[in-house]
Design a protein around this motif. Structure first.
Motif, PDB file in Angstrom:
ATOM      1  N   LEU A  30       0.760  -1.424   0.189  1.00  0.00           N
ATOM      2  CA  LEU A  30       0.312   0.368   0.132  1.00  0.00           C
ATOM      3  C   LEU A  30       1.069   1.158  -0.192  1.00  0.00           C
ATOM      4  N   GLU A  31       0.370   2.168  -0.868  1.00  0.00           N
ATOM      5  CA  GLU A  31       1.442   3.330  -0.857  1.00  0.00           C
ATOM      6  C   GLU A  31       0.684   4.246   0.229  1.00  0.00           C
ATOM      7  N   ASN A  32       1.319   5.611   0.345  1.00  0.00           N
ATOM      8  CA  ASN A  32       1.312   6.596   0.978  1.00  0.00           C
ATOM      9  C   ASN A  32       0.679   7.458   0.412  1.00  0.00           C
ATOM     10  N   PRO A  33      -0.390   8.289   0.339  1.00  0.00           N
ATOM     11  CA  PRO A  33      -0.870   9.698  -0.465  1.00  0.00           C
ATOM     12  C   PRO A  33      -0.069  10.518  -0.357  1.00  0.00           C
ATOM     13  N   SER A  34      -0.110  11.495  -1.524  1.00  0.00           N
ATOM     14  CA  SER A  34       0.150  12.767  -1.742  1.00  0.00           C
ATOM     15  C   SER A  34      -0.779  13.606  -0.331  1.00  0.00           C
ATOM     16  N   GLU A  81      -1.008   8.906   9.974  1.00  0.00           N
ATOM     17  CA  GLU A  81      -0.870   8.370   9.075  1.00  0.00           C
ATOM     18  C   GLU A  81      -0.327   7.347   8.817  1.00  0.00           C
ATOM     19  N   PRO A  82       0.995   6.567  10.086  1.00  0.00           N
ATOM     20  CA  PRO A  82       2.436   5.746  10.291  1.00  0.00           C
ATOM     21  C   PRO A  82       1.203   5.511  10.931  1.00  0.00           C
ATOM     22  N   ALA A  83       0.617   5.275  12.169  1.00  0.00           N
ATOM     23  CA  ALA A  83      -0.104   4.617  12.663  1.00  0.00           C
ATOM     24  C   ALA A  83      -1.216   3.917  12.420  1.00  0.00           C
ATOM     25  N   PHE A  84      -2.048   4.303  10.415  1.00  0.00           N
ATOM     26  CA  PHE A  84      -2.954   3.715  10.405  1.00  0.00           C
ATOM     27  C   PHE A  84      -2.134   2.924   9.270  1.00  0.00           C
ATOM     28  N   GLY A 110      -1.264  -7.777   7.353  1.00  0.00           N
ATOM     29  CA  GLY A 110      -0.127  -8.705   7.102  1.00  0.00           C
ATOM     30  C   GLY A 110       0.629  -8.088   5.345  1.00  0.00           C
ATOM     31  N   CYS A 111       0.112  -6.885   5.097  1.00  0.00           N
ATOM     32  CA  CYS A 111       0.051  -6.748   3.599  1.00  0.00           C
ATOM     33  C   CYS A 111       1.761  -5.961   4.242  1.00  0.00           C
ATOM     34  N   GLN A 112       1.859  -4.895   2.530  1.00  0.00           N
ATOM     35  CA  GLN A 112       3.368  -4.890   2.994  1.00  0.00           C
ATOM     36  C   GLN A 112       2.873  -2.939   2.713  1.00  0.00           C
ATOM     37  N   LEU A 113       4.314  -2.269   2.212  1.00  0.00           N
ATOM     38  CA  LEU A 113       3.931  -1.103   1.888  1.00  0.00           C
ATOM     39  C   LEU A 113       4.937  -0.554   0.894  1.00  0.00           C
ATOM     40  N   ASP A 115       9.168  12.810  12.444  1.00  0.00           N
ATOM     41  CA  ASP A 115       7.968  12.636  13.264  1.00  0.00           C
ATOM     42  C   ASP A 115       7.653  11.169  12.073  1.00  0.00           C
ATOM     43  N   TYR A 116       7.820  11.766  10.698  1.00  0.00           N
ATOM     44  CA  TYR A 116       6.930  10.605   9.844  1.00  0.00           C
ATOM     45  C   TYR A 116       7.534   9.147   9.978  1.00  0.00           C
ATOM     46  N   LEU A 117       8.836   9.637   9.388  1.00  0.00           N
ATOM     47  CA  LEU A 117       9.662   8.495   9.386  1.00  0.00           C
ATOM     48  C   LEU A 117       9.919   8.093  10.525  1.00  0.00           C
TER      49      LEU A 117
END
Length: 290
Positions: A138-142, A154-157, A166-169, A197-199
């Motif tokens: 799954l890809e993080n959005p802009s 977003e990272p916690a989600f 069990g998905c990947q990112l 914070d995000y990383l």
């Protein structure tokens, strides 16, 4: 046997002939599967030819995993058929929605990260993975504006989705930078704090793929609003952030995205070579990258 994946490019019809002849070590090609969900025809024949020489990944744009309905069963069946045909190295999709009550919107749209949304997305991801017989990334959005009603960062989600399904990112480094600028403004300390914070919070252990792309300032709002346009070379701040990510993840297959204002393939291969070298430097095993 194919070499391990290092850096790849999006496969465009304009570049088919040259792409077929490329012999760069670790090179792979990404396609949007929506362009190949057919039983035959020239595009599918070209994809078969490319796949015979290079690894291929499928990067979907229309599963609408964040919608309030399950993915379309016909679409999923077609996607699974294509995956069986070409055996992609990676399959990915966006954390977004684009389908509402039978109508597809030509965009990847945001949503409030609530617990109800988490349950809905997790169920849709599970359905997709069951149909494909494998994990998806799954890809993080802009982000272009602040949405209210978030119950998760977003990272916690993403971390919860990984735990439940069990998905990947797929970590799009350009999207992280664009979001930092759009949500925190152009002041360097605020942008840096967002990135840190995000990383720090992102579940990097689950990242199976990285994306790099270009962006440009909005024609009206200028530098106050950056657009994830995929129509320009990767910007230097994004390259710098990419190096920070690699320092934490180690080498991860990386794609250079370019979807508009296409330059000659040689220019894209030069950008791809920069990412390839960064991965080799991270790996510190030169024989694997030569």
């Amino acid at each position: 046997m194919h070499q391990p994946l290092t850096a790849g490019l999006g496969l465009k019809p304009e570049h088919y002939e040259q792409a077929l002849a490329c012999q760069d070590t670790g090179l792979w090609w990404e396609v949007h599967p929506e362009n190949y969900l057919a039983d035959g025809g020239p595009r599918l024949a070209w994809l078969d030819a490319i796949r015979s020489r290079h690894p291929v990944s499928l990067h979907g744009v229309s599963l609408s995993l964040a919608a309030d309905a399950p993915p379309d069963e016909v679409h999923l069946a077609r996607l699974a058929q294509l995956a069986r045909r070409i055996e992609p190295a990676l399959i990915s999709e966006h954390l977004a929605w684009s389908h509402w009550r039978g109508i597809y919107q030509p965009d990847l749209l945001p949503f409030p990260r609530t617990h109800a949304a988490l349950l809905r997305v997790a169920e849709n991801v599970a359905r997709t993975q069951e149909a494909l017989g494998r994990p998806i990334a799954l890809e993080n959005p802009s982000h272009y504006l602040h949405l209210g009603d978030h119950e998760y960062s977003e990272p916690a989600f993403f971390a919860e989705l990984v735990r439940r399904t069990g998905c990947q990112l797929l970590l799009d480094v350009n999207n992280v930078y664009v979001s930092a600028r759009n949500l925190r403004g152009a002041e360097a300390p605020a942008v840096q704090a967002y990135l840190d914070d995000y990383l720090d919070a992102f579940p990097l252990h689950a990242v199976a793929e990285l994306h790099l792309a270009g962006h440009h300032p909005d024609p009206v709002h200028g530098e106050m609003l950056l657009i994830d346009s995929h129509d320009a070379p990767v910007a230097q701040p994004v390259w710098a952030l990419y190096q920070r990510v690699l320092a934490r993840t180690g080498p991860v297959p990386t794609l250079i995205e370019r979807d508009a204002e296409l330059p000659p393939l040689a220019d894209l291969l030069a950008e791809r070579a920069r990412a390839h070298q960064a991965l080799c430097d991270t790996l510190q095993e030169e024989p694997a990258c030569n």
